[in-house]
Design a protein around this motif. Structure first.
Motif, PDB file in Angstrom:
ATOM      1  N   LYS A 296       0.462  -0.834  -0.172  1.00  0.00           N
ATOM      2  CA  LYS A 296       0.291   0.418   0.114  1.00  0.00           C
ATOM      3  C   LYS A 296       0.756   1.015  -0.497  1.00  0.00           C
ATOM      4  O   LYS A 296       0.390   1.957  -0.770  1.00  0.00           O
ATOM      5  N   VAL A 299       2.553   1.805  -3.661  1.00  0.00           N
ATOM      6  CA  VAL A 299       1.375   2.375  -4.587  1.00  0.00           C
ATOM      7  C   VAL A 299       1.555   4.090  -4.499  1.00  0.00           C
ATOM      8  O   VAL A 299       0.890   4.170  -4.856  1.00  0.00           O
ATOM      9  N   THR A 306       2.535   0.637 -12.591  1.00  0.00           N
ATOM     10  CA  THR A 306       2.201  -0.278 -11.856  1.00  0.00           C
ATOM     11  C   THR A 306       1.775  -1.593 -12.031  1.00  0.00           C
ATOM     12  O   THR A 306       1.002  -1.911 -12.520  1.00  0.00           O
ATOM     13  N   ILE A 308       1.464  -5.405 -10.626  1.00  0.00           N
ATOM     14  CA  ILE A 308       2.880  -6.204 -10.039  1.00  0.00           C
ATOM     15  C   ILE A 308       2.186  -7.302  -9.631  1.00  0.00           C
ATOM     16  O   ILE A 308       1.054  -8.145 -10.430  1.00  0.00           O
ATOM     17  N   LEU A 323      -5.474  -2.928  -1.881  1.00  0.00           N
ATOM     18  CA  LEU A 323      -5.343  -1.631  -2.638  1.00  0.00           C
ATOM     19  C   LEU A 323      -6.540  -0.933  -2.056  1.00  0.00           C
ATOM     20  O   LEU A 323      -6.792   0.087  -2.175  1.00  0.00           O
ATOM     21  N   ARG A 329      -7.645   4.532  -2.303  1.00  0.00           N
ATOM     22  CA  ARG A 329      -8.423   3.850  -3.276  1.00  0.00           C
ATOM     23  C   ARG A 329      -9.516   4.545  -4.379  1.00  0.00           C
ATOM     24  O   ARG A 329     -10.687   3.767  -4.268  1.00  0.00           O
ATOM     25  N   ILE A 360      -7.890  -0.394 -10.868  1.00  0.00           N
ATOM     26  CA  ILE A 360      -7.014  -1.848 -11.192  1.00  0.00           C
ATOM     27  C   ILE A 360      -7.172  -2.723 -11.590  1.00  0.00           C
ATOM     28  O   ILE A 360      -8.127  -3.416 -11.068  1.00  0.00           O
ATOM     29  N   ILE A 386      -2.784   0.831 -12.153  1.00  0.00           N
ATOM     30  CA  ILE A 386      -2.283  -0.417 -11.475  1.00  0.00           C
ATOM     31  C   ILE A 386      -2.929  -1.982 -13.064  1.00  0.00           C
ATOM     32  O   ILE A 386      -4.180  -1.866 -12.882  1.00  0.00           O
TER      33      ILE A 386
END
Length: 719
Positions: A296, A299, A306, A308, A323, A329, A360, A386
């Motif tokens: 967290k 990010v 990004t 992951i 997240l 977020r 995300i 993300i």
């Protein structure tokens, strides 16, 4: 002396700020490093770091910086030429047919080797631009018929779109078994290894490419399973032994062993890179809350795109939930249409939908292929900041990310090795966008180790899987391999052609199935079916799968505990009107400790991994073994499972609707675009119908479906 020069340059480049004298010292040090062969790669990396700060460099040093760029081969980073000599240098590095794009020095070397007719194995870092060489070779028209072998369906789609945009007018672009090419016409086949082996029209290939060639190594199990490595070896052998030239590409390895000397290949290992990496290790424990908090924090502090990396779909869900729960977020408008559609087509509480609402993306093998493509597209367009993924995305897909977070140091349940770690880390940064990629490793990194790729199909060492040997013509077997094959098949009362046909099913399992069929005199006729089996026939074949073919071990993970239950699940899928109906049932009947999202993922995995892949192989093996036994007993078998196998492979959907998912068209949208399908309709017929879709039909589609239609149509194959 050299070490101190390097450290001085690094320290100055890391400093919060630099003055003119600092830059003079940095550039002087870089010149000394670039003139020393042992530090040439180091100098290139530091020059890239200097380019990241070019706006600080006094103008009087720009010519010196450009000279350094030339010295280390980073030609694409040069500005427009100032004089004739620079113009000639840049002209020499222009990639033919690619709109003036320039090769860097390594790309030019490889391109020239290929154009001179040599077989090339290029082992280089992720950012080196290996695919650009393919495009330039195709543009040069040296080879008429080309095969590109890629490891995943997702990479088929990415490669198809890239090549179709440039070459669809001059070449047939073929990706699926249902597509055919005109003999002798220019064609580019983009296939997985399994699809290479299934085609009988690849006799006159001029040149072929194996992407991620390290997956040829069976020992390392890097191909996604031993079967896939075996198939890749056989695909390589099939094309190389036909006389086609080859270009094998992949990440940096320390050596390649086993490619026959008759191919006279050139091995080009290189640490050449067009980006620099900042790798930060946190050495956090596998368990506990520290990793979650650090994820967290990372990010929250890094706003660039990004990736992951997680070891499995379950870990992707875990990271996504962390997240989502973080206060920073918020919901995003960029994905509103997509999430609205997902809520309509999939059960509630799917983590993919919840994550997408907050910008995300999630990409792994259980996510339908059309949605995988949307995730990549949305990430590239900046709609997602993300993208959480497994190795399905890391290996090969040309994603653009400034940052990579290595959340797990495993692939599934195995500890990630140093080679795979480097491959994951190499996804950070991108030439022309981010000079420096940032890599955050939450756990202890693996220890550095060498990676030597062995091509077993050529060397056939002791321990080579028997399935590989069974897939080779007898004349290509070594004496030791021939004796192994003879020993194995003599222990089974089946014809060698049956055993070869079922090479993906181990011989001991084939023996168990044969013994079951021979001993079940009362039920043997239940295998004599064709077209669609009735309830009793399906139950019996599923019982064999469950009891004799490892079904109990495979299927318990899907909460299937008997052959009868497997038959019931298959029937439920076949009778379901939509994908959501089946998934709703999986959610409703999930185990008590299982979340709805996990049940959805499990249901999707069953459809893709078992129904479409494993089950058809099992069914085909039972049919061929049954026919063999009946023939030996002087009885006529009427078993013909091909129709039902084809239905299962297409998830009991219209075949063209199923195939179009690979092209980015979700099943539900494909059904709307192709109403009243004809059983004789080819894929091209179906595509032609889609291309003629009228505005009134588009008008009633969901906004997300219209978005998909607009993005997919330009890359669909034209007849």
């Amino acid at each position: 002396m050299i070490n101190s020069i390097e450290m001085d340059a690094r320290d100055l480049l890391r400093a919060p700020e630099r003055n003119a004298s600092d830059w003079e010292k940095i550039l002087r040090n870089l010149a000394m490093l670039s003139n020393n062969t042992s530090t040439h790669d180091t100098s290139r990396e530091l020059i890239i770091r200097a380019l990241d700060k070019k706006r600080e460099i006094p103008e009087k040093y720009h010519d010196l910086l450009n000279d350094l760029i030339k010295a280390v081969g980073l030609i694409p980073y040069l500005p427009d030429p100032k004089d004739f000599s620079e113009s000639m240098l840049l002209q020499a590095h222009i990639a033919p047919g690619l709109d003036g794009r320039r090769f860097h020095s390594l790309q030019l070397i490889v391109y020239r080797q290929i154009m001179e007719g040599r077989n090339v194995v290029l082992s280089a870092t992720t950012s080196v631009g290996k695919s650009m060489i393919i495009d330039a070779v195709v543009s040069a028209n040296k080879f008429r018929r080309i095969v590109i072998i890629v490891p995943t369906i997702a990479l088929i789609d990415e490669t198809r779109k890239r090549l179709a945009a440039r070459f669809s007018e001059t070449h047939s672009i073929i990706t699926h078994a249902s597509q055919v090419s005109t003999p002798g016409a220019r064609a580019i086949y983009i296939l997985t290894q399994e699809r290479v082996l299934s085609r009988d029209d690849l006799q006159n290939i001029d040149w072929f490419v194996v992407d991620e060639f390290y997956k040829l190594d069976i020992r390392a199990d890097l191909a996604g399973g031993a079967d896939r490595a075996v198939d890749l070896n056989l695909a390589f052998h099939k094309l190389a032994s036909s006389g086609a030239k080859f270009y094998l590409i992949g990440p940096h390895v320390d050596g390649v062993k086993g490619i026959a000397s008759k191919y006279q290949h050139v091995f080009i290992p290189s640490q050449f890179s067009t980006v620099a990496l900042d790798i930060v290790h946190f050495d956090l424990p596998r368990d506990g809350s520290e990793r979650a908090e650090k994820l967290k924090e990372i990010v929250g502090e890094n706003t660039g795109p990004t990736l992951i990396y997680c070891q499995s779909p379950a870990k992707c869900a875990e990271a996504a939930q962390l997240l989502i729960d973080a206060e920073k977020r918020p919901l995003t408008k960029a994905t509103e249409d997509a999430t609205s559609w997902l809520e309509q087509e999939f059960p509630d509480s799917w983590i993919v939908t919840d994550a997408l609402k907050r910008g995300i993306g999630i990409h792994h093998g259980n996510v339908p292929r059309s949605l995988q493509q949307y995730m990549i597209r949305a990430f590239s367009e900046g709609k997602l900041s993300i993208l959480i993924c497994t190795s399905t995305l890391i290996e090969g897909i040309n994603t653009v990310a400034e940052n990579v977070v290595v959340y797990d140091r495993r692939v599934n349940t195995s500890t990630i090795n140093y080679f795979s770690f480097r491959n994951v880390a190499g996804r950070a940064g991108r030439m022309g966008q981010w000079f420096i990629g940032k890599v955050f490793v939450l756990e202890n990194p693996p220890e550095p180790s060498d990676m030597l790729v062995e091509v077993s199909v050529e060397t056939q060492p002791e321990g080579t899987p028997i399935s590989l040997l069974l897939g080779l013509p007898e004349e290509d077997l070594s004496d030791a391999s021939r004796r192994r094959v003879e020993s194995e098949i003599n222990a089974v009362e089946l014809d060698i052609s049956t055993i070869r046909e079922n090479r993906h099913i181990d011989i001991e399992t084939q023996k168990l199935v044969a013994n079951r069929i021979r001993s079940d005199m009362l039920y043997r006729n239940l295998l004599n079916w064709s077209h669609i089996p009735n309830g009793e026939e399906l139950n019996y074949v599923c019982e064999i799968i469950f009891a004799q073919m490892g079904g109990e071990r495979i299927l318990k993970g899907y909460q299937i505990h008997s052959g009868t239950q497997l038959a019931a699940v298959l029937t439920k899928i076949r009778m379901s009107d939509t994908l959501r109906n089946f998934l709703d049932d999986r959610v409703e009947n999930r185990r008590g400790e299982q979340s709805p999202s996990d049940a959805i993922d499990q249901g999707l995995k069953f459809l893709r991994s078992y129904l479409c892949f494993k089950f058809p192989r099992q069914l085909s093996a039972i049919e061929s073994i049954h026919k063999d036994i009946e023939s030996r007993a002087g009885r006529k078998s009427t078993a013909n499972y091909r129709m039902f196998i084809a239905m299962a492979e297409a998830m009991f959907l219209d075949p063209n609707v199923f195939i179009l998912d690979e092209f980015g068209v979700p099943f539900s949208l494909g059904t709307k675009l192709l109403p009243d399908p004809s059983p004789d309709e080819t894929l091209q017929d179906a595509v032609d119908r889609i291309l003629q879709t009228k505005d009134e039909i588009l008008g009633i589609l969901h906004p997300f479906e219209r978005e998909i239609f607009k993005s997919v149509v330009p890359a669909l194959p034209r007849g």
